[in-house]
Design an enzyme around this catalytic site. Structure first.
Site, short mmCIF file in Angstrom:
data_model
loop_
_atom_site.label_atom_id
_atom_site.label_comp_id
_atom_site.label_asym_id
_atom_site.label_seq_id
_atom_site.Cartn_x
_atom_site.Cartn_y
_atom_site.Cartn_z
N ASP A 41 14.56 65.45 5.32
CA ASP A 41 14.11 64.10 5.01
C ASP A 41 12.62 63.91 5.30
O ASP A 41 11.93 63.20 4.57
CB ASP A 41 14.92 63.08 5.81
CG ASP A 41 16.34 62.92 5.27
OD1 ASP A 41 16.55 63.20 4.07
OD2 ASP A 41 17.22 62.49 6.03
N THR A 152 19.03 53.19 7.67
CA THR A 152 19.95 54.09 8.37
C THR A 152 19.23 55.08 9.27
O THR A 152 19.88 55.91 9.91
CB THR A 152 20.81 54.89 7.36
OG1 THR A 152 19.95 55.72 6.57
CG2 THR A 152 21.60 53.97 6.46
N TYR A 154 15.67 55.31 11.94
CA TYR A 154 15.35 54.83 13.29
C TYR A 154 15.94 53.43 13.52
O TYR A 154 16.43 53.11 14.61
CB TYR A 154 13.83 54.82 13.46
CG TYR A 154 13.33 54.64 14.87
CD1 TYR A 154 14.20 54.67 15.98
CD2 TYR A 154 11.98 54.45 15.12
CE1 TYR A 154 13.73 54.51 17.25
CE2 TYR A 154 11.49 54.28 16.40
CZ TYR A 154 12.37 54.30 17.47
OH TYR A 154 11.90 54.14 18.74
#
Length: 251
Positions: A41, A152, A154
């Site tokens: 990511d 969804t 931190y």
């Protein structure tokens, strides 16, 4: 379909790029119809930022850990997967910040902008929304503003809400709030401008981060959704952001 393959520095991502380039060929990113990003990511966020001016959709293949923004890695059938992929369009946050020396900083964030204490003492923040003071003093380890796509990440770890991808709202979430006790934050319209003023900044220094880009010793930060900037992400059918956000809440 002209494909540009980009990969993180991780050995398995570099190895995958070699295999895929040998199988499908590659072009420079400026000539591509689609960019295939190989990594996790974090690499996907970097790729989205680095290529936003090209207007080219990004198809991620997971060679990292979580891979929330990525599709599964498979070497066969890539052309068919790209042809069938569904496009999601997301808008980033724009952060403006001033440090204690008067320096001004700007950065974009696809997931969130966060303020974090950078010393042993809790931060003290004043919060304003659209020029109106909403909280005179939040004593905390930090606070963040998250997009639906980043809710969804931190934000969720800090006990913030997961936002539907089509929701026209932002999440303002406190990180370990001490006063007001257990205050977790608020939902705000996506058009809102959020401002954090750092109180007692010399004694209680604070840093600001836009995704992974950070600035230290901050006096104030302003955050707003940047609707003029669009990131295009491709997902396999049935595995888009909306489905992932729903699934995350039932895991």
């Amino acid at each position: 379909m002209r494909i540009a393959f980009l990969a993180s520095t991780a050995p398995n991502a570099q190895s995958a790029r070699g295999v895929l380039v040998g199988r499908y060929g590659t072009v420079d990113r400026e000539e591509a119809d689609v960019i295939v990003a190989l990594g996790g990511d974090g690499f996907m966020l970097c790729t989205l930022r680095d290529t936003v001016d090209l207007g080219v959709p990004i198809y991620g293949m997971n060679r990292g850990t979580v891979g929330f923004l990525m599709n599964s890695y498979e070497e066969a059938g890539l052309m068919e997967r790209l042809a069938a992929a569904q496009e999601e369009v997301i808008h980033p946050l724009r952060m403006r910040a001033q440090d204690q020396n008067g320096g001004l900083h700007e950065a974009m964030a696809i997931n969130e902008v966060s303020l974090l204490r950078q010393g042993p003492q809790a931060a003290k923040l004043k919060i304003s929304v659209d020029g109106r003071q909403r909280m005179a003093e939040l004593v905390c380890d930090g606070a963040l503003v998250a997009t639906p796509a980043g809710s969804t990440a931190y934000n969720f770890s800090a006990h913030g809400p997961i936002l539907p991808i089509g929701a026209d709202v932002l999440a303002l979430t406190a990180i370990a709030a001490f006063r007001p006790r257990r205050w977790r934050g608020a939902l705000l319209p996506s058009a809102a401008t959020v401002r954090f003023d750092v109180l007692d900044a010399e004694k209680r220094p604070v840093m600001a981060e836009a995704d992974s880009v950070s600035f230290r010793h901050i006096d104030w930060v302003e955050i707003q959704s940047e609707r003029r900037v669009s990131h295009k992400i491709l997902f396999d059918p049935g595995h888009g952001l909306e489905e992932r956000l729903i699934s995350e809440q039932f895991n």
